[in-house]
Design a protein around this motif. Structure first.
Motif: not given
Ligand code: NAD
Length: 422
Positions: A81, A153, A155, A193, A197, A226-229, A249-250, A301, A323-324
């Motif tokens: 992360r 993870d 960002y 991949r 998630t 609104f990121g990857n997951a 999103d953030s 998030a 999210a975790n």
């Molecule tokens: P990412 O960086 O792609 O997206 C994160 C998103 O969260 C972004 O859109 C960001 O703007 C938003 N965000 C951040 N702070 C916020 C807030 N305060 N309010 C609303 N939105 C907010 O990350 P990701 O990979 O999508 O991961 C998101 C969650 O999923 C994390 O908890 C991560 O541990 C979990 N996760 C991800 C994966 C994976 O394969 N990517 C796997 C398992 C768990």
């Protein structure tokens, strides 16, 4: 890319929460005390400093962490992360959750997790690459395809994984794709991949909806992040007929009771850096969005967003934790009492590490699967993990989180006994 990142002030300590969850499950299974004693701390923790020559010519040092929770069931595995709020305790908690997640799905791994204290949105691409390579140089002796296998993870993304795999390979003196997963396809990434998630999460929502008699074609969903997951979950839920009424999103949030188009929203975010200001919806407060009417709430998030402070007002029937650690233990109890079905993180977001496992297997075989094969295998493993968790929750009359921990810990305890640890 937007340069401002809203820094969330986390008051709860995720590691304390992870330990509480672990202890509750050990007690519920009546496991020998050695199981909790071994698992309550990660086996190894690395704290490193990473100097980076910035574009300005000045040198800045970033702090990085890697926690390896336990290798009792295989090499450790977990994402990296990049976030300004990363702490050692957060990384330790996330590594413990990875142990639980891998064993819930039956993957031959223990848990690991890494993090760097940085706001990556303030770095240039060159600086980001230098930081990614520097992190790997700092932990090179701790990782490896049979030792500890990182992944993306918050960002971090496929490009970051590509740089990291390259740096490790250079230091190892041979091309070593199996050291890291979530890589670009061109260097041994797996088809499916990127979506894994969210796809796994949506399989668990589908199973939960069937148990509850919720017709997904009539259902609504709100997604935080609104990121990857989150963005892929919005798309896949939408494909199942679910109306996406709110997304945050953030930087902000948008809401439309008639439905948001996830494709158009993704284009808007790509163009502007945020979901806010989307013409197909109305801007609303991000925190308040969680409490708005919907059937399915997907926190995607960061940690500790559903707390004792808002759990009474959550209106969803299903909370699917992409999210975790989004739900605190107090909130968990409130939601359970109110009859809300929480699909816990270690189940709901296990699709990511499951396809990471497929990627690692493919790298080691040098033989690659079609996307259909990946998705079919993912579906089978996610549905099996959901059913085991659901049955445990019914049999023991406990919530789905405790049930998931119990399924997982049962496997871990057997491995500990087989290795003579307990
Ligand atoms: P990412 O960086 O792609 O997206 C994160 C998103 O969260 C972004 O859109 C960001 O703007 C938003 N965000 C951040 N702070 C916020 C807030 N305060 N309010 C609303 N939105 C907010 O990350 P990701 O990979 O999508 O991961 C998101 C969650 O999923 C994390 O908890 C991560 O541990 C979990 N996760 C991800 C994966 C994976 O394969 N990517 C796997 C398992 C768990």
């Amino acid at each position: 890319m937007a340069t401002e990142l809203k820094v969330q002030h986390v008051t709860e300590n995720s590691f304390d929460i992870a330990r509480q969850q672990l202890r509750a499950a050990c007690e519920a299974l009546n496991l020998p005390s050695g199981v909790y004693e071994i698992l309550k701390e990660p086996a190894r923790v690395y704290v490193v400093s990473i100097p980076v020559k910035m574009d300005s010519g000045e040198v800045k040092t970033f702090i990085g962490y890697r926690a390896q929770h336990t290798d009792v069931t295989g090499p450790t595995k977990g994402g990296i992360r990049f976030h300004p709020n990363v702490t050692l305790d957060e990384v330790k908690a996330l590594s413990m959750w990875m142990t639980m997640k891998c064993n819930l799905v039956g993957l031959p791994y223990g848990g690991g997790k890494g993090g760097v204290v940085v706001n990556p949105k303030k770095l240039s691409q060159r600086e980001l690459e230098q930081l990614s390579r520097g992190y790997i140089r700092a932990i090179v002796d701790a990782i490896g395809p049979d030792r500890d296998i990182p992944a993306p993870d918050v960002y971090t993304n496929a490009q970051v994984m590509g740089w990291m795999m390259d740096e490790y390979s250079k230091l190892a003196g041979c091309c070593s794709p199996g050291v890291i997963t979530g890589k670009p396809l061109a260097v041994g990434g797996s088809l499916g991949r990127n979506e894994a998630t969210a796809r796994g999460c949506v399989f668990t929502v589908r199973e939960a909806a069937a148990k509850l008699g919720l017709d997904l074609s009539q259902a609504t969903a709100i997604i935080q992040g609104f990121g990857n997951a989150g963005s892929v979950a919005a798309r896949l839920l939408n494909e199942l007929g679910v109306t996406i009424v709110g997304v945050s999103d953030s930087q902000g949030a948008v809401y439309n009771p008639a439905g948001l188009d996830p494709y158009a929203l993704a284009e808007h975010k790509a163009a502007t850096g945020s979901v806010k200001g989307f013409a197909g919806g109305t801007d609303v407060d991000g925190d308040g969005l969680l409490e708005m009417p919907c059937d399915i709430l997907v926190p995607a998030a960061l940690e500790n967003v559903i707390t004792a402070g808002n759990a009474e007002r959550i209106q969803a029937r299903i909370v699917a934790e992409a999210a975790n650690g989004p739900t605190t233990p107090e909130a968990d109890e409130i939601l359970f009492r109110r009859g809300v079905t929480v699909i816990p993180d270690i189940l709901a977001n296990a699709g990511g590490v499951t396809v990471s496992y497929f990627e690692w297997v493919q790298n080691r075989m040098h033989f690659y699967w079609t996307e259909e094969e990946v998705n079919q295998r993912l579906e089978r493993m996610m549905v099996e993990a959901f059913c085991k968790t659901y049955e445990m929750s019914r049999e023991k009359q406990v919530n789905m989180r405790l049930a998931a921990y119990m399924v997982s810990l049962d496997r871990i305890a057997k491995a500990m006994a087989a290795r003579g640890w307990i």
